[in-house]
Design an enzyme around this catalytic site. Structure first.
Site, PDB file in Angstrom:
ATOM      1  N   HIS A 254       0.001  -4.469   6.421  1.00  0.00           N
ATOM      2  CA  HIS A 254       1.421  -4.513   5.758  1.00  0.00           C
ATOM      3  C   HIS A 254       1.255  -4.200   4.606  1.00  0.00           C
ATOM      4  CE1 HIS A 254       5.176  -6.552   5.455  1.00  0.00           C
ATOM      5  NE2 HIS A 254       4.806  -6.861   4.223  1.00  0.00           N
ATOM      6  N   GLU A 255       0.302  -4.745   3.984  1.00  0.00           N
ATOM      7  CA  GLU A 255       0.120  -4.344   2.354  1.00  0.00           C
ATOM      8  C   GLU A 255      -0.589  -3.228   2.299  1.00  0.00           C
ATOM      9  OE1 GLU A 255       1.555  -6.408   0.412  1.00  0.00           O
ATOM     10  OE2 GLU A 255       1.657  -8.141   2.011  1.00  0.00           O
ATOM     11  N   HIS A 258       2.684  -0.795   1.774  1.00  0.00           N
ATOM     12  CA  HIS A 258       3.302  -0.767   0.517  1.00  0.00           C
ATOM     13  C   HIS A 258       2.205   0.289  -0.451  1.00  0.00           C
ATOM     14  CE1 HIS A 258       6.253  -3.804   0.673  1.00  0.00           C
ATOM     15  NE2 HIS A 258       5.391  -4.573   1.311  1.00  0.00           N
ATOM     16  N   GLU A 293       9.735  -2.053   2.042  1.00  0.00           N
ATOM     17  CA  GLU A 293       9.278  -2.729   3.227  1.00  0.00           C
ATOM     18  C   GLU A 293       9.183  -2.023   4.441  1.00  0.00           C
ATOM     19  OE1 GLU A 293       7.941  -5.620   3.694  1.00  0.00           O
ATOM     20  OE2 GLU A 293       7.960  -6.381   1.362  1.00  0.00           O
TER      21      GLU A 293
END
Length: 506
Positions: A254-255, A258, A293
């Protein structure tokens, strides 16, 4: 009067960008390495840097430089920040910066002790300051809209209501059909997975997607996050639980999403306001938190939880954890990491119930800011909503109202961006499929550079040049549209749970 030039605007913008990056660096240190005793003075340090950034932004010379370079998108954002800052008292900016560091430290300890009462005074103060901020920024219908606009420009509570209603109706209906089916086996995800081995595999997975570790690093924190100090230094964190494999692994992916965004910004935008998070200046500028996101959710879920991904990499995971996964088939693992099951923790929620977690938080924080809900009543309201929406009893504050760092950081208005990001992720992915006919075959071979390249060209390189709507229109040809996201969820879980296709879309 001294004549200003675009070069002068660039020079002054770079100095403001530097200050914002220093602020981010102080934040990263506070969340990863700072000793607990440093929170009070760290808050003062952050307040000083915030005040300096404010002073530089409100300097008449900077405004003149921005006006002289009016054709520059960064100049337009600078003028927006100047106008917003003039409405916000300097004392409020300093108070918020000071409180954030202190509140995060108190929240960390309160969460560890599962003691909401210990955090409540800080949260009460944070809510009050955010109400003051909303009043200073201005709004038409509800103070929450002023805060929401900081993270997702143009979005309002009035627009969220029908969007959330559409998603809730779809998700709940699909969830009911799924829960009628047999649940997959998941017990092996909670065997003992040493943190060091988890970190090694997670970092390798990030690098596989294209995360450049010469310009980044992976650390541990109480709550996973990504933070950047220009595209040359983009850091990610995750949270390792030795009795739960999925949390750290998918948190890292997830990160990474980003981080790929930040590392993919055009080098020409370095040290400009088009590569800065302007939330601290009360003007988020172009690309929104939802846009960001979209990338974390795309890489974590559309790619990282796909069958194609694990067909390529499950053998490596088994090799890293032979005792834990040696007896578990690829099919069993893939079904386990895509299990749909209502759960208490947002960051561990499955794709289908995740938005229900977001809706809960949005409605509660909107009520807090609007004065319809008192902080003292928040745990009871939280627990009631979890019971109503997810059918679960909350055992303690750590698994309930204290689980997220956002309110201690003053991020009221940011939660809707997660669901907006889910929607945008499907739109971007569909557009990439249309532009890259061989994409699915490439992903099946473990080739991620083509997708990353398309996203870099159409999303990442622009930094914060365009608004979310403008970026969507340029990349996909349409504005925010939940239908591709709903179609994706329906298709994925109809196949995984062997639902009747006609019934699943009824």
């Amino acid at each position: 009067m001294t004549q200003t030039t675009s070069t002068e605007f660039a020079r002054l913008s770079a100095e403001i960008n530097d200050l914002l990056c220093v602020l981010n660096l102080l934040t990263w240190d506070a969340r990863t390495q700072m000793p607990p005793g440093g929170s009070a003075t760290r808050g003062q340090q952050m307040a000083t840097i915030s005040s300096l950034a404010r002073e530089r932004t409100l300097d008449p010379a900077f405004e003149r430089a921005a006006q002289a370079d009016s054709d520059n998108p960064a100049a337009a954002q600078a003028l927006e920040a100047i106008a917003a800052l003039r409405r916000v008292p300097d004392t409020l900016t300093r108070d918020l910066a000071t409180l954030k560091s202190q509140a995060q430290d108190v929240w960390t300890r309160a969460k560890a002790a599962s003691d909401f009462a210990a955090f409540a005074p800080m949260l009460t103060r944070m809510v009050d300051l955010n109400r003051q901020l909303a009043d200073a920024l201005g709004y038409q219908d509800h103070p929450y809209d002023a805060l929401l606009n900081l993270y997702e420009p143009g979005l309002t509570g009035q627009a969220l209501t029908p969007l959330f209603a559409q998603l809730r109706a779809h998700h709940v209906a699909l969830l009911e059909r799924i829960t009628a089916k047999s649940a997959p086996r998941t017990d092996f995800l909670r065997r003992h997975y040493p943190a060091q081995e988890q970190k090694a595999f997670s970092l390798a997975a990030a690098v596989r997607f294209g995360y450049d570790v010469t310009r980044g690093r992976l650390d541990e924190s109480a709550h996973p996050f990504e933070i950047s100090f220009t595209r040359q230094d983009v850091r990610i964190t995750t949270r390792f639980q030795e009795q739960f494999l999925s949390g750290a692994l998918f948190g890292t992916l997830h990160e990474t999403g980003h981080a790929l965004y930040e590392q993919g910004v055009d080098p020409a935008l370095t040290r400009t306001l088009l590569a800065s998070d302007l939330t601290g200046l009360y003007a988020v500028g172009g690309a929104s938190y939802g846009t960001h996101e979209s990338q974390s959710r795309l890489w974590e879920n559309r790619i990282g939880r796909s069958r194609a991904y694990w067909e390529q990499h499950y053998a490596s995971l088994q090799a890293a954890f032979p005792e834990q996964l040696g007896d578990i088939s690829l099919d069993a693992f893939h079904r386990a990491v895509n299990e749909v099951r209502p759960s208490l923790i947002r960051v561990e929620a499955d794709e289908l119930t995740y938005d229900l977690h977001i809706m809960l938080r949005v409605e509660l924080e909107r009520a807090l800011i609007g004065g319809e809900l008192d902080v003292a009543d928040l745990p009871a309201a939280w627990n009631a909503r979890v019971k109503a929406d997810l059918g679960l009893d909350v055992p303690d504050d750590a698994h309930g109202v204290l689980q997220d760092i956002h309110w201690s950081s003053g991020l009221f208005g940011s939660f809707p961006t997660y669901t907006v990001g889910n929607i945008m992720a499907s739109q971007f992915y569909d557009a990439a499929l249309a532009g890259l006919p061989e994409l699915e075959a490439q992903l099946a071979r473990g080739e991620y550079a083509p997708l990353r390249g398309w996203l870099t060209e159409h999303v990442y390189r622009h930094g914060r040049t365009y608004t979310p709507h403008e970026l969507l229109m340029r990349a996909t040809g349409r504005g925010l549209d939940p239908q591709p996201y709903l179609d994706y969820l329906t298709g994925k879980f109809t196949a995984l749970y062997e639902l009747d296709a006609q019934e699943a879309t009824a």
